[in-house]
Enzyme design. Structure first.
Site, PDB file in Angstrom:
ATOM      1  N   HIS A 116      -8.312  -8.951  -4.184  1.00 46.32           N
ATOM      2  CA  HIS A 116      -7.314  -8.081  -3.561  1.00 46.32           C
ATOM      3  C   HIS A 116      -6.035  -8.916  -3.403  1.00 46.32           C
ATOM      4  O   HIS A 116      -6.105 -10.132  -3.229  1.00 46.32           O
ATOM      5  CB  HIS A 116      -7.855  -7.658  -2.190  1.00 46.32           C
ATOM      6  CG  HIS A 116      -7.037  -6.640  -1.468  1.00 46.32           C
ATOM      7  ND1 HIS A 116      -5.878  -6.947  -0.806  1.00 46.32           N
ATOM      8  CD2 HIS A 116      -7.222  -5.310  -1.298  1.00 46.32           C
ATOM      9  CE1 HIS A 116      -5.394  -5.848  -0.243  1.00 46.32           C
ATOM     10  NE2 HIS A 116      -6.188  -4.843  -0.530  1.00 46.32           N
TER      11      HIS A 116
ATOM     12  N   ASP B 210     -13.315 -13.729   1.559  1.00 45.24           N
ATOM     13  CA  ASP B 210     -12.655 -12.494   1.972  1.00 45.24           C
ATOM     14  C   ASP B 210     -13.772 -11.481   2.238  1.00 45.24           C
ATOM     15  O   ASP B 210     -14.377 -10.944   1.312  1.00 45.24           O
ATOM     16  CB  ASP B 210     -11.714 -12.028   0.854  1.00 45.24           C
ATOM     17  CG  ASP B 210     -11.138 -10.640   1.124  1.00 45.24           C
ATOM     18  OD1 ASP B 210     -11.586  -9.972   2.074  1.00 45.24           O
ATOM     19  OD2 ASP B 210     -10.251 -10.220   0.367  1.00 45.24           O
TER      20      ASP B 210
ATOM     21  N   LYS C  72     -11.756  -1.363   8.975  1.00 39.86           N
ATOM     22  CA  LYS C  72     -12.643  -1.021   7.855  1.00 39.86           C
ATOM     23  C   LYS C  72     -14.104  -0.937   8.319  1.00 39.86           C
ATOM     24  O   LYS C  72     -15.012  -0.793   7.501  1.00 39.86           O
ATOM     25  CB  LYS C  72     -12.512  -2.062   6.747  1.00 39.86           C
ATOM     26  CG  LYS C  72     -11.154  -2.047   6.046  1.00 39.86           C
ATOM     27  CD  LYS C  72     -11.122  -2.994   4.888  1.00 39.86           C
ATOM     28  CE  LYS C  72      -9.738  -3.251   4.351  1.00 39.86           C
ATOM     29  NZ  LYS C  72      -9.137  -2.109   3.661  1.00 39.86           N
TER      30      LYS C  72
ATOM     31  N   CYS D 110      -4.440  -2.476  -4.852  1.00 38.78           N
ATOM     32  CA  CYS D 110      -3.993  -3.825  -4.476  1.00 38.78           C
ATOM     33  C   CYS D 110      -4.754  -4.880  -5.268  1.00 38.78           C
ATOM     34  O   CYS D 110      -5.119  -5.934  -4.710  1.00 38.78           O
ATOM     35  CB  CYS D 110      -4.139  -4.080  -2.978  1.00 38.78           C
ATOM     36  SG  CYS D 110      -3.119  -3.023  -1.982  1.00 38.78           S
TER      37      CYS D 110
HETATM   38  N1  PLP Z   1      -9.504  -7.844   0.925  1.00 40.75           N
HETATM   39  C1  PLP Z   1     -10.154  -6.802   0.418  1.00 40.75           C
HETATM   40  C2  PLP Z   1     -11.323  -7.047  -0.497  1.00 40.75           C
HETATM   41  C3  PLP Z   1      -9.784  -5.512   0.755  1.00 40.75           C
HETATM   42  O1  PLP Z   1     -10.452  -4.462   0.258  1.00 40.75           O
HETATM   43  C4  PLP Z   1      -8.677  -5.320   1.624  1.00 40.75           C
HETATM   44  C5  PLP Z   1      -8.211  -3.967   1.958  1.00 40.75           C
HETATM   45  O2  PLP Z   1      -8.522  -3.004   1.299  1.00 40.75           O
HETATM   46  C6  PLP Z   1      -8.045  -6.452   2.131  1.00 40.75           C
HETATM   47  C7  PLP Z   1      -8.476  -7.693   1.758  1.00 40.75           C
HETATM   48  C8  PLP Z   1      -6.888  -6.328   3.073  1.00 40.75           C
HETATM   49  O3  PLP Z   1      -7.290  -5.733   4.253  1.00 40.75           O
HETATM   50  P1  PLP Z   1      -6.212  -5.409   5.386  1.00 40.75           P
HETATM   51  O4  PLP Z   1      -5.224  -4.467   4.775  1.00 40.75           O
HETATM   52  O5  PLP Z   1      -6.996  -4.802   6.469  1.00 40.75           O
HETATM   53  O6  PLP Z   1      -5.599  -6.703   5.745  1.00 40.75           O
END
Ligand code: PLP
Length: 421
Positions: free
Chosen positions: A120, A196, A222, A377
């Site tokens: 991401h 992550d 989430k 993303c």
């Molecule tokens: N990492 C992963 C794998 C994600 O799916 C997401 C969000 O969809 C994030 C990081 C970023 O999360 P946040 O927007 O809550 O910081």
């Protein structure tokens, strides 16, 4: 798992649009909230609101106690110690905290960081930006089926590699990376292993001691919790050596013109007034998930994914990205209409997508089916597959087979409207 009963806990599912219920299939982006979480936040503001770690009056002391109890609950949920839990805004902030702090006193020009092609942007940009400081960033390959190439990881690890930062579960492919195995490989090289956990902690049991990761970041929103609260777990010995990220009030023991003494972790990393309501909401969300049992959450999503795969088999013009084995993937299904090519062959992919995911999502929305479309993303991953976007349906505890059936009817409508087949 009694999904119909679970749905009753979520006020938003009482909402009807055009006389039909919502089929929410975008929990990878954010989850809906049960009333237990919503009520907890209301209760805080109505009864206990005061700033934390400051006042010596009883309300402030109680508010502080609640905040620290939330930290304990989060710690227990991932088998950590409370002092290893730093409250942040979200996964993104947790990962940025690390990149900024490491730059301060862990990294030097010529050092290397390894990430992968499936990350991401939140686990991509904070590291790639460090190139500006002459820190190298390299990318671990993935296979066509969307598995991390562990041989490539081994080949790319070297003496210069200080940090390896990888997603536990891909938000596009659903791939579950074998973080236990990766942790051993990374530590054999004396590198720091960052996970992550945005798509793993909400969906499957996560034990940081078992994984032996050095850090894991995840987001409250989430996992049924409110927006604006997230968690960075870090091994205490490393946190202690790290420089603060943000600075100001709350994170100091003493401040003089020529001398500043920082708080110990985790407060050293929590400058300013924290999100107390968020921590309480997250703690209530954790209680809710614990009550269901994280093994049950994982089994439920596995079953739904399997069910959806079988149903989607009916359409021979749909390609699904990521592992086909449900044991090795989470409840995230990214797909495209692909002109009859069921299997990903790079040369075929680019020109063969003939319905844009935004059109798919728009038509599904006309039936109250809420899916995500776009690059999610993860543009480097889109580049890898040479596609601009996918349509993504993702499952959580409030989804059931009926939701999948409605999605399938929606896909039939897409085919009809777009005149496919
Ligand atoms: N990492 C992963 C794998 C994600 O799916 C997401 C969000 O969809 C994030 C990081 C970023 O999360 P946040 O927007 O809550 O910081």
């Amino acid at each position: 798992m009694d999904v119909k009963k679970i749905r009753e806990d979520f006020p938003i599912f009482r909402k009807m649009i055009n006389g039909k219920r919502i089929v929410y299939l975008d929990s990878t982006a954010t989850t809906q909230k049960p009333y237990q979480v919503i009520e907890k936040i209301k209760e805080f503001y109505e009864n206990y609101n005061a700033n934390v770690h400051r006042g010596i009056y009883s309300l402030s002391e109680y508010s502080t106690e609640l905040y620290e109890k939330s930290r304990e609950n989060v710690a227990g949920f991932i088998n950590a110690h409370p002092e290893e839990i730093v409250f942040v805004r979200n996964t993104t902030e947790g990962l940025n905290l690390l990149s900024y702090s490491f730059l301060w006193n862990f990294l030097k020009p010529g050092d290397k960081i390894l990430i992968s092609m499936m990350e991401h942007h939140s686990n991509f940009i904070p590291w790639v930006r460090l190139k500006h400081f002459n820190i190298d960033v390299d990318f671990i390959n993935i296979t066509e089926e969307g598995y991390l190439d562990l041989e490539d990881l081994k080949n790319k690890l070297d003496k210069r590699t200080k940090i390896v930062s990888l997603s536990h579960v891909s938000n596009v492919l659903g791939t579950i990376n074998d973080v236990n195995e990766i942790s051993k490989i990374v530590h054999d090289n004396n590198s720091i292993f960052v996970v992550d956990g945005a798509q793993s902690v909400p969906h499957t049991p996560v034990d940081v001691k078992k994984i032996d990761c050095d850090f894991i970041a995840f987001s409250g929103h989430k996992m049924l919790g409110p927006m604006g609260i997230g968690v960075l777990y870090g091994k205490y010995d490393i946190l202690k050596e790290m420089a603060p990220f943000l600075s100001g009030g709350e994170m100091i023991k003493e401040v003089h013109i020529n001398n500043i003494i920082y708080e110990d972790p985790p407060l050293k990393f929590e400058a300013g007034t924290p999100n107390v309501e968020g921590s309480l909401g997250l703690s209530a969300a954790i209680d809710y998930l614990k009550n269901i049992g994280m093994e049950n959450v994982r089994d439920h999503e596995k079953r739904l994914t399997d069910y959806a795969f079988k149903k989607m088999d009916e359409f021979d013009d749909i390609v699904i990205y990521g592992p086909k084995n449900v044991e090795k993937r989470g409840g995230v299904i990214s797909f495209n209409f692909n002109n009859g090519n069921r299997y990903i062959e790079k040369e075929l992919i680019k020109n063969d997508i003939f319905v844009h995911p935004h059109d798919v999502a728009g038509i599904l929305d006309s039936e109250n089916i809420m899916v995500r479309s776009g690059h999610h993303c993860a543009e480097p991953l889109m580049d890898f597959y040479r596609i601009p976007a996918t349509t993504r349906a993702s499952f959580y505890i409030y989804n059931d087979e009926e939701d999948v059936d409605i999605l399938m009817d929606g896909i039939k409508k897409v085919r009809k409207v777009m005149k496919i087949g």
